[in-house]
Design a protein around this motif. Structure first.
Motif, PDB file in Angstrom:
ATOM      1  N   VAL A  78    -107.485 -74.711  -5.692  1.00 28.72           N
ATOM      2  CA  VAL A  78    -106.755 -73.523  -6.129  1.00 28.72           C
ATOM      3  C   VAL A  78    -107.720 -72.625  -6.886  1.00 28.72           C
ATOM      4  N   ILE A  79    -107.674 -71.329  -6.604  1.00 33.94           N
ATOM      5  CA  ILE A  79    -108.442 -70.347  -7.367  1.00 33.94           C
ATOM      6  C   ILE A  79    -107.444 -69.446  -8.084  1.00 33.94           C
ATOM      7  N   TYR A  80    -107.397 -69.597  -9.389  1.00 34.35           N
ATOM      8  CA  TYR A  80    -106.464 -68.853 -10.236  1.00 34.35           C
ATOM      9  C   TYR A  80    -107.277 -67.793 -10.956  1.00 34.35           C
ATOM     10  N   HIS A  81    -106.953 -66.541 -10.715  1.00 32.22           N
ATOM     11  CA  HIS A  81    -107.781 -65.484 -11.298  1.00 32.22           C
ATOM     12  C   HIS A  81    -106.919 -64.474 -12.045  1.00 32.22           C
ATOM     13  N   ASN A  82    -107.550 -63.864 -13.036  1.00 29.46           N
ATOM     14  CA  ASN A  82    -106.836 -62.825 -13.774  1.00 29.46           C
ATOM     15  C   ASN A  82    -107.838 -61.821 -14.344  1.00 29.46           C
ATOM     16  N   VAL A  83    -107.987 -60.726 -13.653  1.00 25.54           N
ATOM     17  CA  VAL A  83    -108.723 -59.563 -14.150  1.00 25.54           C
ATOM     18  C   VAL A  83    -107.810 -58.379 -13.890  1.00 25.54           C
ATOM     19  N   ALA A  84    -107.146 -57.912 -14.921  1.00 30.62           N
ATOM     20  CA  ALA A  84    -106.067 -56.933 -14.754  1.00 30.62           C
ATOM     21  C   ALA A  84    -106.298 -55.720 -15.639  1.00 30.62           C
ATOM     22  N   PRO A  85    -107.055 -54.737 -15.153  1.00 35.91           N
ATOM     23  CA  PRO A  85    -107.314 -53.545 -15.964  1.00 35.91           C
ATOM     24  C   PRO A  85    -106.118 -52.627 -16.134  1.00 35.91           C
ATOM     25  N   ARG A  86    -104.988 -52.965 -15.448  1.00 37.62           N
ATOM     26  CA  ARG A  86    -103.774 -52.146 -15.511  1.00 37.62           C
ATOM     27  C   ARG A  86    -104.075 -50.685 -15.169  1.00 37.62           C
ATOM     28  N   GLU A  87    -104.800 -50.523 -14.058  1.00 41.05           N
ATOM     29  CA  GLU A  87    -105.156 -49.187 -13.579  1.00 41.05           C
ATOM     30  C   GLU A  87    -104.371 -48.795 -12.337  1.00 41.05           C
ATOM     31  N   ASP A  88    -103.360 -49.604 -11.993  1.00 37.96           N
ATOM     32  CA  ASP A  88    -102.554 -49.283 -10.821  1.00 37.96           C
ATOM     33  C   ASP A  88    -101.583 -48.147 -11.079  1.00 37.96           C
ATOM     34  N   ASP A  89    -101.366 -47.820 -12.358  1.00 32.97           N
ATOM     35  CA  ASP A  89    -100.427 -46.761 -12.720  1.00 32.97           C
ATOM     36  C   ASP A  89    -100.898 -46.162 -14.034  1.00 32.97           C
ATOM     37  N   ASP A  90    -101.146 -44.847 -14.045  1.00 37.84           N
ATOM     38  CA  ASP A  90    -101.648 -44.185 -15.251  1.00 37.84           C
ATOM     39  C   ASP A  90    -100.553 -43.875 -16.259  1.00 37.84           C
ATOM     40  N   ALA A  91     -99.303 -44.056 -15.865  1.00 33.09           N
ATOM     41  CA  ALA A  91     -98.204 -43.748 -16.771  1.00 33.09           C
ATOM     42  C   ALA A  91     -98.121 -44.779 -17.897  1.00 33.09           C
ATOM     43  N   LYS A  92     -97.366 -44.442 -18.916  1.00 35.77           N
ATOM     44  CA  LYS A  92     -97.141 -45.355 -20.024  1.00 35.77           C
ATOM     45  C   LYS A  92     -96.526 -46.654 -19.520  1.00 35.77           C
ATOM     46  N   ARG A  93     -97.041 -47.799 -19.992  1.00 39.37           N
ATOM     47  CA  ARG A  93     -96.580 -49.084 -19.504  1.00 39.37           C
ATOM     48  C   ARG A  93     -95.487 -49.626 -20.418  1.00 39.37           C
ATOM     49  N   GLU A  94     -94.406 -50.075 -19.814  1.00 37.91           N
ATOM     50  CA  GLU A  94     -93.314 -50.677 -20.563  1.00 37.91           C
ATOM     51  C   GLU A  94     -93.422 -52.199 -20.485  1.00 37.91           C
ATOM     52  N   GLU A  95     -93.197 -52.850 -21.609  1.00 34.01           N
ATOM     53  CA  GLU A  95     -93.194 -54.318 -21.684  1.00 34.01           C
ATOM     54  C   GLU A  95     -94.463 -54.933 -21.105  1.00 34.01           C
ATOM     55  N   ASN A  96     -95.605 -54.271 -21.348  1.00 36.36           N
ATOM     56  CA  ASN A  96     -96.909 -54.784 -20.915  1.00 36.36           C
ATOM     57  C   ASN A  96     -97.014 -54.983 -19.402  1.00 36.36           C
ATOM     58  N   ALA A  97     -96.330 -54.150 -18.645  1.00 30.47           N
ATOM     59  CA  ALA A  97     -96.388 -54.261 -17.189  1.00 30.47           C
ATOM     60  C   ALA A  97     -97.819 -54.023 -16.702  1.00 30.47           C
ATOM     61  N   GLY A  98     -98.143 -54.656 -15.587  1.00 30.69           N
ATOM     62  CA  GLY A  98     -99.471 -54.483 -15.001  1.00 30.69           C
ATOM     63  C   GLY A  98     -99.434 -54.765 -13.520  1.00 30.69           C
ATOM     64  N   GLU A  99    -100.596 -54.949 -12.932  1.00 31.29           N
ATOM     65  CA  GLU A  99    -100.671 -55.219 -11.503  1.00 31.29           C
ATOM     66  C   GLU A  99     -99.854 -56.462 -11.138  1.00 31.29           C
ATOM     67  N   ARG A 100     -99.291 -56.428  -9.939  1.00 33.01           N
ATOM     68  CA  ARG A 100     -98.437 -57.538  -9.509  1.00 33.01           C
ATOM     69  C   ARG A 100     -99.250 -58.775  -9.124  1.00 33.01           C
ATOM     70  N   LEU A 101     -98.623 -59.917  -9.284  1.00 31.02           N
ATOM     71  CA  LEU A 101     -99.242 -61.170  -8.894  1.00 31.02           C
ATOM     72  C   LEU A 101     -99.157 -61.322  -7.377  1.00 31.02           C
ATOM     73  N   ALA A 102    -100.277 -61.717  -6.776  1.00 27.46           N
ATOM     74  CA  ALA A 102    -100.350 -61.909  -5.326  1.00 27.46           C
ATOM     75  C   ALA A 102    -100.962 -63.274  -5.039  1.00 27.46           C
ATOM     76  N   PHE A 103    -100.985 -63.636  -3.759  1.00 32.10           N
ATOM     77  CA  PHE A 103    -101.619 -64.890  -3.374  1.00 32.10           C
ATOM     78  C   PHE A 103    -102.210 -64.755  -1.980  1.00 32.10           C
ATOM     79  N   ALA A 104    -103.173 -65.615  -1.698  1.00 28.99           N
ATOM     80  CA  ALA A 104    -103.783 -65.688  -0.366  1.00 28.99           C
ATOM     81  C   ALA A 104    -104.022 -67.151  -0.030  1.00 28.99           C
TER      82      ALA A 104
END
Length: 263
Positions: free
Chosen positions: A62-88
């Motif tokens: 398993v490769i578990y990774h987390n690098v989340a600059p939260r650059e998917d949306d420039d708007a104000k983030r609510e409840e610490n929202a960020g990029e969605r979790l995906a898998f391959a």
């Protein structure tokens, strides 16, 4: 079970210890190996995912990774929202789980048998990789759930050419360039520019094929088999008896690399 954790937590940081504790609680037989990358360095993370996931990983990796600059949306983030979790799920059998940010999936996109969004909230904690994502990873691993919807390959960007991807502990600069991308014969001198630094390098088929103190541009130790056959070998800059990264001013992952021929 081998579980690679690739993230931009600082080396020895409490954050890694907390994530490790949570993963082991949910995957008791996990043997964790941590590979750190620089803050927000999605290209470096993607390069590491490719190197570890596509080179005959042990069964069940398993490769578990987390690098989340939260650059998917420039708007104000609510409840610490960020990029969605995906898998391959890779053709090698490895399972990759982590946020779809920047280029983290670019190197394995075409070698994935399945790409999808994970069934996990994208908000609700500032520390999602500890509080939310491990459960989804455990569910995906067990096959008892964790899937939300397919992820379109077109939504994952190509590997950008001509970039510094990763710097190893010796200061070798691993690049998103292949030998066929650089015209010239073995032994020819080329001019390499990274940022404001310019240096000569010798085209070589092996890093030690130059004298001490010389910079080599050669296929390095990083690369993997391609889905359709053959193998990709990434070039790297290597300063024999020195440190290529320091010589070029410690360029960050994603820095542009320009190469020009010399007479």
């Amino acid at each position: 079970m081998l579980v690679h954790v690739i993230a931009d937590y600082g080396e020895g940081d409490l954050a890694f210890a907390e994530v490790a504790q949570r993963l082991i609680a949910l995957i008791p037989d996990a043997r964790l190996v941590y590979t750190p990358v620089a803050p927000f360095a999605t290209l470096a993370a993607g390069f590491c995912i490719g190197q570890l996931g596509l080179n005959a990983p042990p069964e069940g990796t398993v490769i578990y990774h987390n690098v989340a600059p939260r650059e998917d949306d420039d708007a104000k983030r609510e409840e610490n929202a960020g990029e969605r979790l995906a898998f391959a799920r890779l053709k090698t059998g490895a399972l990759v789980v982590g946020v779809n940010a920047g280029h983290v999936y670019s190197f394995v996109r075409d070698a994935a048998e399945e790409l999808g969004w994970a069934a996990a909230a994208d908000s609700g904690s500032q520390f999602r990789s500890r509080d939310i994502f491990p459960r989804a990873a455990a569910d995906l691993l067990s096959g008892k759930g964790g899937k939300a919807a397919p992820l379109d390959r077109k939504d994952i960007p190509d590997v950008p050419a001509g970039k510094v991807a990763y710097t190893d502990g010796y200061g070798n600069l691993k690049l998103t360039l292949r030998r066929e991308d650089v015209p010239g014969k073995e032994g020819q001198k080329v001019r390499v520019t990274i940022g404001k630094k310019e240096m000569d390098a010798i085209l070589s088929d092996g890093s030690f094929g130059v004298d001490p103190g010389q910079m080599a541009l050669a296929p390095g130790s990083s690369g993997w088999p391609l889905p359709g056959g053959g193998k990709v070998e990434w070039l790297e800059l290597f300063l024999r008896s020195g440190n290529a990264s320091e010589a070029f001013g410690r360029p960050e992952s994603g820095a542009d690399v320009r190469i020009a021929g010399r007479a």
